[in-house]
Design a protein around this motif. Structure first.
Motif, PDB file in Angstrom:
ATOM      1  N   LEU A 181       0.810  -1.212   0.000  1.00 55.39           N
ATOM      2  CA  LEU A 181       0.000   0.000   0.000  1.00 55.39           C
ATOM      3  C   LEU A 181       0.848   1.268   0.000  1.00 55.39           C
ATOM      4  O   LEU A 181       0.631   2.186  -0.788  1.00 55.39           O
ATOM      5  CB  LEU A 181      -0.932  -0.005   1.218  1.00 55.39           C
ATOM      6  N   ALA A 182       1.841   1.325   0.900  1.00 52.78           N
ATOM      7  CA  ALA A 182       2.639   2.544   1.016  1.00 52.78           C
ATOM      8  C   ALA A 182       3.474   2.816  -0.218  1.00 52.78           C
ATOM      9  O   ALA A 182       3.777   3.962  -0.535  1.00 52.78           O
ATOM     10  CB  ALA A 182       3.545   2.452   2.250  1.00 52.78           C
ATOM     11  N   SER A 195       1.010   4.643  -2.797  1.00 50.46           N
ATOM     12  CA  SER A 195       0.000   5.594  -2.329  1.00 50.46           C
ATOM     13  C   SER A 195      -0.034   6.866  -3.173  1.00 50.46           C
ATOM     14  O   SER A 195      -1.106   7.428  -3.423  1.00 50.46           O
ATOM     15  CB  SER A 195       0.259   5.947  -0.858  1.00 50.46           C
TER      16      SER A 195
END
Length: 319
Positions: free
Chosen positions: A251-252, A255
């Motif tokens: 996810l990071a 982002s």
């Protein structure tokens, strides 16, 4: 009993000549590249084969080709040159006032998510240390640590890591990315088995993330249909936005691309979607002062993020 080669009878000029001949397919071109007379080059190659006790070059009308033994010799010669260049570079750093040199190899997830900020604070505190960073696949990082090509490695858990001391470094969350018009876009959470009904955009072969998702597909009994494979998360995001498939990504790491490309994030229900990254050094290898400082810095960040005591190192039978 295997024949032992006397290192005193093998010099760098001959090794460089051997590599030049192998790469060009010609003794004449190899001799020219090394600024040697043809007769001197031929004698060096013959002496080299005599020293190894193996035929390394296959000579024909079409040129020069490596024998199986020659391929092995070539690999070791290139590794020696790489080590010598590293030796020269690191000593040059000391001569120019840089008092420490650390070779850090990390996978794409770690480099994208955690290491930029961590290295920035480390180098601010230790401006006299140079950190040489390489992005590599998790399996290649393990081999580099074992072979002494890297001092510190960061890679995904479940990567076989025999001969290394490892400790948890950070945790990332894997999610499904899809275009906003994709059928999965209306969901907030999904299990990976449901995702297997659709085509995927994935990373190149041998990446730990591709291995993880492929293994999950195998356990689900449904083949994973890879439509496109790329070499970076950025490229994955663009392919997904173009409607070429869905993708499983940290996810990071993506982002910033989510809003720019109008992608939809769908969280995975599967336990393996919460993945640990590991930090490792070679078992029994004494770290340089600079490498020890970097390991301590990264371990301290990991401790702060977890709000717990620093994990003790353990000898890995497999990460």
């Amino acid at each position: 009993m295997a024949r032992s080669i006397n290192p005193a009878r093998v010099d760098f000029v001959t090794l460089r000549l051997f590599c030049a001949v192998a790469q060009s397919g010609s003794i004449t071109k190899g001799a020219e590249a090394c600024h040697l007379a043809l007769s001197a080059a031929s004698r060096r190659l013959s002496d080299f084969e005599g020293t190894t006790g193996s035929k390394l070059l296959e000579r024909s009308a079409q040129g020069i080709a490596l024998t199986p033994a020659g391929h092995v010799a070539m690999q070791h010669a290139m590794r020696l040159f790489q080590g010598f260049e590293q030796f020269s570079s690191e000593l040059g750093d000391y001569a120019s006032g840089v008092r420490g040199h650390v070779r850090l190899w990390a996978n794409m997830s770690a480099l994208t998510e955690f290491l930029p900020a961590a290295l920035a604070t480390f180098l601010e505190r230790h401006p006299d240390i140079r950190v040489e960073v390489e992005e590599q696949l998790s399996g290649d990082i393990v081999r580099a640590l074992v072979d002494g090509l890297a001092d510190v490695g960061v890679f995904a858990e479940n990567t076989p890591a025999y001969g290394l001391d490892i400790a948890p470094f950070q945790t990332d969350e894997l999610v499904v990315l899809c275009a906003r018009q994709h059928p999965l876009a209306r969901l907030k959470r999904v299990d990976f088995k449901t995702c297997l009904a659709y085509e995927f955009v994935g990373l190149n072969r041998s990446s730990s993330l591709l291995e993880l998702t492929s293994r999950a597909a195998e356990q689900a009994g449904i083949p994973m249909r890879l439509r496109v494979q790329v070499r970076s998360f950025d490229a994955m995001c663009h392919m997904i936005a173009a409607g070429l498939g869905i993708g499983v990504v940290p996810l990071a790491a993506c982002s910033a691309q989510v809003s720019v490309l109008e992608l939809k994030v769908v969280r995975l229900k599967d336990p393996w979607a919460v993945r640990r990254l590991m930090m490792a050094t070679k078992t029994g290898e004494r770290l340089s002062a600079a490498a020890g400082l970097l390991v301590g810095h990264l371990a301290g960040l990991s401790e702060a993020d977890k709000g717990a005591a620093r994990p003790s190192r353990r000898r890995a039978a497999g990460a």
